[in-house]
Design an enzyme around this catalytic site. Sequence first.
Site, mmCIF file in Angstrom:
data_model
loop_
_atom_site.group_PDB
_atom_site.id
_atom_site.type_symbol
_atom_site.label_atom_id
_atom_site.label_comp_id
_atom_site.label_asym_id
_atom_site.label_seq_id
_atom_site.Cartn_x
_atom_site.Cartn_y
_atom_site.Cartn_z
ATOM 1 N NE ARG A 100 -1.463 23.043 49.121
ATOM 2 C CZ ARG A 100 -2.172 21.952 48.329
ATOM 3 N NH1 ARG A 100 -1.837 20.681 48.416
ATOM 4 N NH2 ARG A 100 -3.002 22.300 47.047
ATOM 5 C CB SER B 135 -4.790 27.926 47.597
ATOM 6 O OG SER B 135 -5.571 27.152 46.777
ATOM 7 C CD GLU C 23 -0.811 26.805 49.284
ATOM 8 O OE1 GLU C 23 -1.470 26.072 49.455
ATOM 9 O OE2 GLU C 23 -0.250 27.215 48.201
HETATM 10 P P1 FAD Z 1 8.844 29.324 45.290
HETATM 11 O O1 FAD Z 1 7.594 30.183 45.392
HETATM 12 O O2 FAD Z 1 9.867 30.108 44.524
HETATM 13 O O3 FAD Z 1 9.183 29.012 46.682
HETATM 14 C C1 FAD Z 1 8.224 28.243 47.716
HETATM 15 C C2 FAD Z 1 8.865 27.739 48.874
HETATM 16 O O4 FAD Z 1 9.828 26.748 48.736
HETATM 17 C C3 FAD Z 1 9.885 28.869 49.632
HETATM 18 O O5 FAD Z 1 9.674 28.546 50.768
HETATM 19 C C4 FAD Z 1 11.078 28.570 49.009
HETATM 20 O O6 FAD Z 1 12.148 29.223 49.742
HETATM 21 C C5 FAD Z 1 11.296 27.139 48.822
HETATM 22 N N1 FAD Z 1 12.249 26.696 47.887
HETATM 23 C C6 FAD Z 1 11.875 26.961 46.385
HETATM 24 N N2 FAD Z 1 12.987 26.264 45.922
HETATM 25 C C7 FAD Z 1 13.658 25.962 46.699
HETATM 26 C C8 FAD Z 1 14.787 24.868 46.541
HETATM 27 N N3 FAD Z 1 15.552 24.488 45.590
HETATM 28 N N4 FAD Z 1 15.633 24.425 47.951
HETATM 29 C C9 FAD Z 1 14.747 24.778 49.053
HETATM 30 N N5 FAD Z 1 13.786 25.535 49.185
HETATM 31 C C10 FAD Z 1 13.256 25.969 48.057
HETATM 32 N N6 FAD Z 1 0.366 24.321 44.914
HETATM 33 C C11 FAD Z 1 -0.331 23.349 45.088
HETATM 34 O O7 FAD Z 1 0.335 22.509 45.807
HETATM 35 N N7 FAD Z 1 -1.382 22.782 44.371
HETATM 36 C C12 FAD Z 1 -2.001 23.685 43.664
HETATM 37 O O8 FAD Z 1 -2.835 23.262 42.953
HETATM 38 C C13 FAD Z 1 -1.168 24.863 43.201
HETATM 39 N N8 FAD Z 1 -1.907 25.769 42.108
HETATM 40 C C14 FAD Z 1 -1.099 26.841 41.947
HETATM 41 C C15 FAD Z 1 -1.882 27.794 40.932
HETATM 42 C C16 FAD Z 1 -1.277 28.730 40.769
HETATM 43 C C17 FAD Z 1 -1.847 29.732 39.744
HETATM 44 C C18 FAD Z 1 -0.213 29.598 41.466
HETATM 45 C C19 FAD Z 1 0.413 30.792 41.187
HETATM 46 C C20 FAD Z 1 0.263 28.688 42.371
HETATM 47 C C21 FAD Z 1 -0.063 27.238 42.598
HETATM 48 N N9 FAD Z 1 0.334 26.744 43.755
HETATM 49 C C22 FAD Z 1 -0.060 25.319 43.936
HETATM 50 C C23 FAD Z 1 1.642 27.156 44.608
HETATM 51 C C24 FAD Z 1 2.796 26.915 44.024
HETATM 52 O O9 FAD Z 1 2.731 26.593 42.576
HETATM 53 C C25 FAD Z 1 3.539 25.605 44.484
HETATM 54 O O10 FAD Z 1 3.935 25.969 46.081
HETATM 55 C C26 FAD Z 1 4.970 25.369 43.927
HETATM 56 O O11 FAD Z 1 5.563 24.166 44.676
HETATM 57 C C27 FAD Z 1 6.007 26.554 44.330
HETATM 58 O O12 FAD Z 1 7.152 26.312 43.430
HETATM 59 P P2 FAD Z 1 8.159 27.707 43.140
HETATM 60 O O13 FAD Z 1 9.252 27.056 42.332
HETATM 61 O O14 FAD Z 1 7.478 28.737 42.482
HETATM 62 O O15 FAD Z 1 8.494 28.000 44.631
HETATM 63 N N1 EPU Z 2 -15.529 27.242 46.490
HETATM 64 C C1 EPU Z 2 -16.107 28.337 46.843
HETATM 65 N N2 EPU Z 2 -15.808 29.644 46.492
HETATM 66 C C2 EPU Z 2 -14.744 29.657 45.393
HETATM 67 C C3 EPU Z 2 -14.205 28.481 45.104
HETATM 68 C C4 EPU Z 2 -14.255 27.273 45.645
HETATM 69 O O1 EPU Z 2 -17.154 28.257 47.633
HETATM 70 O O2 EPU Z 2 -14.798 30.924 44.969
HETATM 71 C C5 EPU Z 2 -15.890 25.918 47.451
HETATM 72 C C6 EPU Z 2 -16.553 24.958 46.461
HETATM 73 O O3 EPU Z 2 -17.581 24.509 47.351
HETATM 74 C C7 EPU Z 2 -15.632 24.000 45.874
HETATM 75 C C8 EPU Z 2 -14.475 24.087 46.873
HETATM 76 O O4 EPU Z 2 -14.439 25.342 47.568
HETATM 77 O O5 EPU Z 2 -16.329 22.775 45.630
HETATM 78 C C9 EPU Z 2 -13.083 23.506 46.491
HETATM 79 O O6 EPU Z 2 -12.893 24.246 45.801
HETATM 80 P P1 EPU Z 2 -11.471 23.693 44.803
HETATM 81 O O7 EPU Z 2 -11.988 22.611 44.048
HETATM 82 O O8 EPU Z 2 -11.133 24.939 43.752
HETATM 83 O O9 EPU Z 2 -10.352 23.363 45.830
HETATM 84 P P2 EPU Z 2 -9.776 24.212 46.889
HETATM 85 O O10 EPU Z 2 -9.901 23.590 48.348
HETATM 86 O O11 EPU Z 2 -10.147 25.820 47.022
HETATM 87 C C10 EPU Z 2 -7.415 22.963 46.776
HETATM 88 C C11 EPU Z 2 -6.105 23.356 46.697
HETATM 89 C C12 EPU Z 2 -5.736 23.750 45.248
HETATM 90 C C13 EPU Z 2 -5.683 22.722 44.348
HETATM 91 C C14 EPU Z 2 -7.236 22.494 44.465
HETATM 92 C C15 EPU Z 2 -7.638 21.229 43.518
HETATM 93 C C16 EPU Z 2 -5.270 24.002 48.948
HETATM 94 C C17 EPU Z 2 -5.226 25.380 50.005
HETATM 95 N N3 EPU Z 2 -5.823 24.455 47.774
HETATM 96 O O12 EPU Z 2 -8.238 24.278 46.574
HETATM 97 O O13 EPU Z 2 -4.284 24.226 45.546
HETATM 98 O O14 EPU Z 2 -5.416 23.087 43.276
HETATM 99 O O15 EPU Z 2 -7.577 21.935 45.841
HETATM 100 O O16 EPU Z 2 -7.172 20.048 44.154
HETATM 101 O O17 EPU Z 2 -5.441 22.865 49.472
HETATM 102 C C18 EPU Z 2 -2.716 25.887 45.682
HETATM 103 O O18 EPU Z 2 -2.184 25.107 46.811
HETATM 104 O O19 EPU Z 2 -2.072 27.093 45.665
HETATM 105 C C19 EPU Z 2 -3.877 25.455 45.234
HETATM 106 C C20 EPU Z 2 -4.132 25.924 43.994
#
Ligand code: FAD
Ligand code: EPU
Length: 346
Positions: free
Chosen positions: A168, A241, A338
């Site tokens: 991240r 997250s 995050e």
């Molecule tokens: P924004 O939220 O608009 O911006 C994020 C950051 O990037 C800000 O600092 C912004 O200034 C910068 N930025 C955006 N575009 C540019 C650009 N063109 N040039 C320079 N800087 C820029 N993230 C994960 O890593 N793994 C996951 O599994 C994951 N699951 C998610 C699930 C949900 C339901 C949601 C809502 C979010 C999740 N995220 C996850 C977080 C998010 O999807 C990612 O961080 C994504 O890359 C953000 O993209 P965005 O276009 O919305 O960026």
């Molecule tokens: N867990 C709990 N309670 C909950 C949910 C999860 O105790 O309500 C525990 C469980 O033990 C589970 C563990 O947490 O096994 C891990 O949960 P999960 O697999 O959902 O992964 P996470 O660590 O919570 C991370 C990323 C996610 C990504 C998933 C899958 C970060 C901060 N988050 O979540 O990314 O989708 O793994 O790889 O690293 C994001 O960055 O926005 C994001 C959604």
Amino acid sequence: MSHAWSLIENASLKPLNTFHVEATAPLLLQVDEAQALPAALAHPAVAGEPLLALGSGSNVLLAGDPDGVVLVFGNRDIRTLEHRSDHAIVRAGAAVPWHQLVMASLQAGLSGLENLALIPGTAGAAPIQNIGAYGAQVDEFVHAVEAYDRVEGRFRRLDREQCRFGYRDSLFKHEPDRYLVVALELRLPLLAELRLDYAGIREELAAMGVTQPVAADVAQAVINIRRRKLPDPDRIGNAGSFFKNPVLPLEQVQVLQHAYPGLPVHPGSDDGKRKLSAAWMIEACGWKGHRDGDAGVSADHALVLVNHGNASGRELLALARRIAESVRERFGVVIEPEPRLVGATW
Ligand code: FAD
Ligand code: EPU
């Protein structure tokens, strides 16, 4: 004549963030073609102002109005630059929806991105926090990031090494708003080894009746799991997250594991470090499903803060601070947000 860029005053950012909180951009700059960026940045209303780039706002918490200019890109082109027998290089404009890029690459017979299916946001933002899920991170596939460097006043191509990716994390997070990403180039293999070891993938494939999975099956399994686990921002505002999983020295982790045998522990960046589950600690502190007015913690996933309707960014931030404080008190572990905080500091 159509302009390659436009400016709007006092633009609402509610449609531009997945928490769906209210905030106003004094100026919203929309740039459709990267070549127009230097001219747009030189405009008297823009030059010298603070600048915040936004993609689809799925990783920001608007805890106040941003100062100055909010920049959004419009380029949604996906092109294949090079197609070899074992890999291809694919270039996506900053505004390409990430999931669309994943699906297009799979349809073109390329693999690698399947574990990253259904992550919201844009291709331009993907390298900023080095998106990751289900055992993969985008940095493994980054060929180059093309960005406008506001310090040097020119376009630059940064290779994977120069981006200094981590969990991240990237160079872009350490020098916020210096680099405006206009395109992302990925080097994707024609046949990647599938990653099925992350919890839930094999079980989901079995439930799908798939015995010899290909990359597209893995993508579908990841999509199914994500739909079950994470709230849909179109229905309930959230940014995925809210906290990063803390990465701590092994000795500290061993002490915690002894005290809390159920605490999930994952490999860290190196042998001396381990990654802990922030969700588990937050749930143990009793926050899962908690609600303060419209600001809450998802009942489905303890790591996800949600807006039940009209929460403000400040209310969500106040809740996040209380959560982090309780985890620190109970476990002695510091957790950090995050999403990028706008209009406030942590
Ligand atoms: P924004 O939220 O608009 O911006 C994020 C950051 O990037 C800000 O600092 C912004 O200034 C910068 N930025 C955006 N575009 C540019 C650009 N063109 N040039 C320079 N800087 C820029 N993230 C994960 O890593 N793994 C996951 O599994 C994951 N699951 C998610 C699930 C949900 C339901 C949601 C809502 C979010 C999740 N995220 C996850 C977080 C998010 O999807 C990612 O961080 C994504 O890359 C953000 O993209 P965005 O276009 O919305 O960026
Ligand atoms: N867990 C709990 N309670 C909950 C949910 C999860 O105790 O309500 C525990 C469980 O033990 C589970 C563990 O947490 O096994 C891990 O949960 P999960 O697999 O959902 O992964 P996470 O660590 O919570 C991370 C990323 C996610 C990504 C998933 C899958 C970060 C901060 N988050 O979540 O990314 O989708 O793994 O790889 O690293 C994001 O960055 O926005 C994001 C959604």
